[in-house]
Design a protein around this motif. Structure first.
Motif, PDB file in Angstrom:
ATOM      1  N   UNK A  78      29.662  43.387 -23.634  1.00 28.51           N
ATOM      2  CA  UNK A  78      29.774  43.534 -22.176  1.00 28.51           C
ATOM      3  C   UNK A  78      28.418  43.842 -21.542  1.00 28.51           C
ATOM      4  N   UNK A  79      27.681  44.705 -22.166  1.00 26.69           N
ATOM      5  CA  UNK A  79      26.462  45.238 -21.535  1.00 26.69           C
ATOM      6  C   UNK A  79      25.246  44.369 -21.824  1.00 26.69           C
ATOM      7  N   UNK A  80      25.190  43.798 -23.028  1.00 30.51           N
ATOM      8  CA  UNK A  80      24.024  43.005 -23.405  1.00 30.51           C
ATOM      9  C   UNK A  80      24.337  41.511 -23.520  1.00 30.51           C
ATOM     10  N   UNK A  81      25.604  41.174 -23.395  1.00 28.94           N
ATOM     11  CA  UNK A  81      25.970  39.756 -23.416  1.00 28.94           C
ATOM     12  C   UNK A  81      26.114  39.154 -24.805  1.00 28.94           C
ATOM     13  N   UNK A  82      25.860  39.922 -25.854  1.00 29.26           N
ATOM     14  CA  UNK A  82      26.011  39.424 -27.236  1.00 29.26           C
ATOM     15  C   UNK A  82      26.601  40.530 -28.102  1.00 29.26           C
ATOM     16  N   UNK A  83      27.662  40.206 -28.784  1.00 28.74           N
ATOM     17  CA  UNK A  83      28.259  41.173 -29.703  1.00 28.74           C
ATOM     18  C   UNK A  83      27.411  41.313 -30.965  1.00 28.74           C
ATOM     19  N   UNK A  84      27.810  42.182 -31.874  1.00 33.10           N
ATOM     20  CA  UNK A  84      27.036  42.356 -33.102  1.00 33.10           C
ATOM     21  C   UNK A  84      27.064  41.096 -33.969  1.00 33.10           C
ATOM     22  N   UNK A  85      25.957  40.822 -34.635  1.00 31.02           N
ATOM     23  CA  UNK A  85      25.869  39.662 -35.514  1.00 31.02           C
ATOM     24  C   UNK A  85      26.695  39.921 -36.771  1.00 31.02           C
ATOM     25  N   UNK A  99      22.789  34.957 -28.205  1.00 29.99           N
ATOM     26  CA  UNK A  99      23.840  34.228 -27.489  1.00 29.99           C
ATOM     27  C   UNK A  99      23.863  32.745 -27.858  1.00 29.99           C
ATOM     28  N   UNK A 100      22.685  32.191 -28.246  1.00 32.38           N
ATOM     29  CA  UNK A 100      22.675  30.763 -28.644  1.00 32.38           C
ATOM     30  C   UNK A 100      23.534  30.572 -29.897  1.00 32.38           C
ATOM     31  N   UNK A 101      23.417  31.533 -30.813  1.00 29.10           N
ATOM     32  CA  UNK A 101      24.212  31.485 -32.037  1.00 29.10           C
ATOM     33  C   UNK A 101      25.701  31.659 -31.705  1.00 29.10           C
ATOM     34  N   UNK A 148      27.400  28.639 -30.057  1.00 30.81           N
ATOM     35  CA  UNK A 148      27.654  27.590 -31.044  1.00 30.81           C
ATOM     36  C   UNK A 148      28.845  27.962 -31.937  1.00 30.81           C
ATOM     37  N   UNK A 149      28.859  29.231 -32.336  1.00 30.21           N
ATOM     38  CA  UNK A 149      29.928  29.702 -33.220  1.00 30.21           C
ATOM     39  C   UNK A 149      31.279  29.603 -32.518  1.00 30.21           C
ATOM     40  N   UNK A 150      31.295  30.042 -31.256  1.00 29.41           N
ATOM     41  CA  UNK A 150      32.557  30.040 -30.521  1.00 29.41           C
ATOM     42  C   UNK A 150      33.047  28.619 -30.260  1.00 29.41           C
ATOM     43  N   UNK A 151      32.122  27.664 -30.190  1.00 30.03           N
ATOM     44  CA  UNK A 151      32.533  26.276 -29.948  1.00 30.03           C
ATOM     45  C   UNK A 151      33.045  25.618 -31.231  1.00 30.03           C
ATOM     46  N   UNK A 152      32.922  26.313 -32.337  1.00 33.72           N
ATOM     47  CA  UNK A 152      33.401  25.773 -33.616  1.00 33.72           C
ATOM     48  C   UNK A 152      32.392  24.828 -34.252  1.00 33.72           C
ATOM     49  N   UNK A 153      31.264  24.579 -33.589  1.00 33.20           N
ATOM     50  CA  UNK A 153      30.282  23.600 -34.069  1.00 33.20           C
ATOM     51  C   UNK A 153      29.464  24.086 -35.268  1.00 33.20           C
ATOM     52  N   UNK A 154      29.409  25.400 -35.419  1.00 33.87           N
ATOM     53  CA  UNK A 154      28.584  25.965 -36.477  1.00 33.87           C
ATOM     54  C   UNK A 154      29.022  25.447 -37.855  1.00 33.87           C
ATOM     55  N   UNK A 155      30.317  25.132 -37.940  1.00 29.70           N
ATOM     56  CA  UNK A 155      30.853  24.665 -39.212  1.00 29.70           C
ATOM     57  C   UNK A 155      30.119  23.399 -39.677  1.00 29.70           C
ATOM     58  N   UNK A 156      29.695  22.593 -38.713  1.00 34.01           N
ATOM     59  CA  UNK A 156      28.969  21.368 -39.081  1.00 34.01           C
ATOM     60  C   UNK A 156      27.574  21.646 -39.614  1.00 34.01           C
ATOM     61  N   UNK A 157      27.093  22.860 -39.375  1.00 32.85           N
ATOM     62  CA  UNK A 157      25.786  23.223 -39.951  1.00 32.85           C
ATOM     63  C   UNK A 157      25.998  23.998 -41.248  1.00 32.85           C
ATOM     64  N   UNK A 158      26.901  24.983 -41.184  1.00 32.92           N
ATOM     65  CA  UNK A 158      27.034  25.928 -42.296  1.00 32.92           C
ATOM     66  C   UNK A 158      27.381  25.247 -43.615  1.00 32.92           C
TER      67      UNK A 158
END
Ligand code: SF4
Ligand code: SF4
Length: 472
Positions: free
Chosen positions: A265-272, A397-399, A402-412
């Motif tokens: 909420x405060x920084x716009x990115x949750x923990x990695x 947030x870039x990560x 991508x993760x939330x869009x499900x696209x990361x699977x194509x890289x991982x």
């Protein structure tokens, strides 16, 4: 007063809100209707609030608990597939000015050998780690402005990134050092660190202050607000953790989720990442006071509920846990594990003599990396040495986007297969290589995009022919 957007620790981790959530969870622990509603929300894979997750953690209905485990497993499969990222800790120094009651590095412990690696020793340790096949390290050091100043940490990072030995390279250095200033976080960022990791130990302020009676770590607010400062210093990826067994586990479970909500909420990115260490026996630590307090069953439930509550956050389990316990939690949501770890200062290049014990805790899983890799593959997991996101600038947030869009699977998945192939070519035993090559062949079918598949085939052939470091 509870305020997720507040910069003050006592407001974004409000004791009152945690107490109310604990009471709410207890009251609804067999409320079938509510639990069904929460599970329905969780199935949308957008996460849960700390209060909803607390109800699942306390749930005592056997059939619903089975649903919780099944959902955690499914979410893990959807977001992380069968990949497990590998890393190793590297202890730089165990000098520490703090008085943490559960850690043998506390200032007053006079039996433990105090050590700090020189840059030459770091070269030897990292060369040994590279020879095992590691590509990703977590640096650990006690808090000591005289012995371990930030300059020492920065110099060590530079040394580590500079070591190129045969085909080896450390491609991502994560750092776990004491809470510090925005200015120092900026320096760490400039030094090219991956994730900044800092364990909260416990979110219960009173217990925290008792457990940390002396030293700078006594300051609860400074410690708890560290991640905000890290992000202000430009570090995108931060890793949270509590030491389960120090305090009421439900309290800390809610606390860590509130911390994640605050960062988002405060920084716009949750923990990695979120780490889930449990207390272990160690030198000068009273086993009657700290006895690894939570059972394997509760531990598994915590892992499953975190997986459901924050599906986008990687979860780490270390060699504090036994092979058996790691087997149990891997499929419930763990995405990263350490392998062949030494928790002493040094010890990779040459095992530490027994009389020189400098370890932070006893390791439960003592297998070699080759054994751990083979074990994972035989259970159907793909051990991954991937560090691509950080090196492609996919952080923060870039990560997450991508993760939330499900696209990361194509890289991982392709990256996992290619880095595993590198490992098999350069470091694996004959037997492990056989198992691995078969697994890679099988896992090629998971890649659905024909263009990506073709490229991966080429890259794998190139790796076999001696080239390295391909990534998506
Ligand atoms: Fe020092 Fe960290 Fe151990 Fe505390 S937990 S004594 S800060 S090394
Ligand atoms: Fe992690 Fe990115 Fe590699 Fe996937 S592609 S394993 S998210 S570093």
């Amino acid at each position: 007063m509870y305020d997720v957007m507040s910069p003050k620790a006592e407001e974004f981790i409000s004791h009152e809100e945690i107490s109310d959530s604990l009471a709410y969870a207890r009251e609804h622990k067999d409320d079938r209707k509510l639990i069904d509603q929460i599970l329905a929300k969780a199935r949308e894979r957008k996460g849960l609030s700390h209060r909803e997750a607390a109800v699942l953690l306390d749930c005592e209905l056997e059939d619903k608990n089975q649903e919780i485990y099944a959902l955690a497993e499914q979410i893990k499969k959807d977001f992380y597939g069968n990949r497990i990222v590998m890393f190793a800790p590297l202890y730089l120094s165990n000098y520490c000015v703090n008085g943490c009651e559960y850690c043998p590095y506390h200032l007053k412990n006079k039996h433990i050998a105090r050590k700090k690696l020189t840059q030459e020793e770091i070269v030897k340790e990292v060369t040994a780690l590279q020879d095992m096949g590691h590509k990703r390290l977590a640096l650990e050091a006690g808090e000591d402005p005289v012995n371990n100043p930030i300059e020492y940490i920065l110099e060590s990072i530079k040394t580590i990134y500079g070591i190129k030995h045969k085909n080896g390279a450390i491609r991502r250095v994560n750092v776990n050092i004491a809470a510090t200033t925005v200015e120092n976080y900026r320096k760490l960022k400039e030094a090219g660190i991956g994730t900044y990791i800092l364990f909260q130990e416990t979110y219960h302020k009173e217990s925290y202050q008792k457990l940390h009676p002396t030293g700078p770590k006594h300051d609860y607010a400074y410690h708890t607000e560290a991640m905000d400062r890290a992000m202000d210093g430009g570090i995108d990826d931060v890793g949270l953790g509590v030491l389960f067994g120090l305090n009421n586990y439900q309290y800390d479970f809610i606390g860590i989720l509130m911390h994640a909500e605050h960062l988002e909420a405060y920084k716009g990115v949750g923990p990695h990442t979120i780490s889930v260490p449990r207390l272990r026996r160690a030198d000068d630590i009273d086993p009657d006071v700290f006895d690894n307090g939570i059972s394997d069953e509760i531990f598994a439930k915590i892992v499953a509920c975190i997986r459901i509550a924050v599906p986008y956050t990687g979860m780490i389990v270390s060699t504090r846990e036994s092979q058996k316990c790691r087997e149990k939690v891997l499929h419930l949501g763990i995405s990263q594990i350490s392998g062949a770890s030494r928790t002493s200062v040094g010890g990779y290049a040459q095992p530490e003599p027994e009389e020189e014990n400098s370890a932070q805790f006893d390791v439960s899983d003592n297998r070699t990396l080759d054994e751990v890799v083979k074990w994972l593959m035989e259970m159907g997991y793909v051990p991954s040495f991937c560090t691509a996101c950080y090196r492609e600038g996919r952080t923060g947030d870039r990560f997450m986007t991508l993760l939330k869009s499900g696209q990361i699977v194509n890289c991982c998945h392709p990256n996992a297969l290619m880095t595993l192939k590198e490992y098999l070519e350069d470091y694996a035993s004959e037997e492990t290589r056989k198992v691995g090559d078969q697994l890679i062949e099988q896992e090629m079918d998971v890649i659905t995009n024909p263009k990506v598949k073709e490229k991966v085939k080429d890259y794998l052939a190139n790796i076999h022919n001696g080239q390295r470091d391909f990534r998506f």
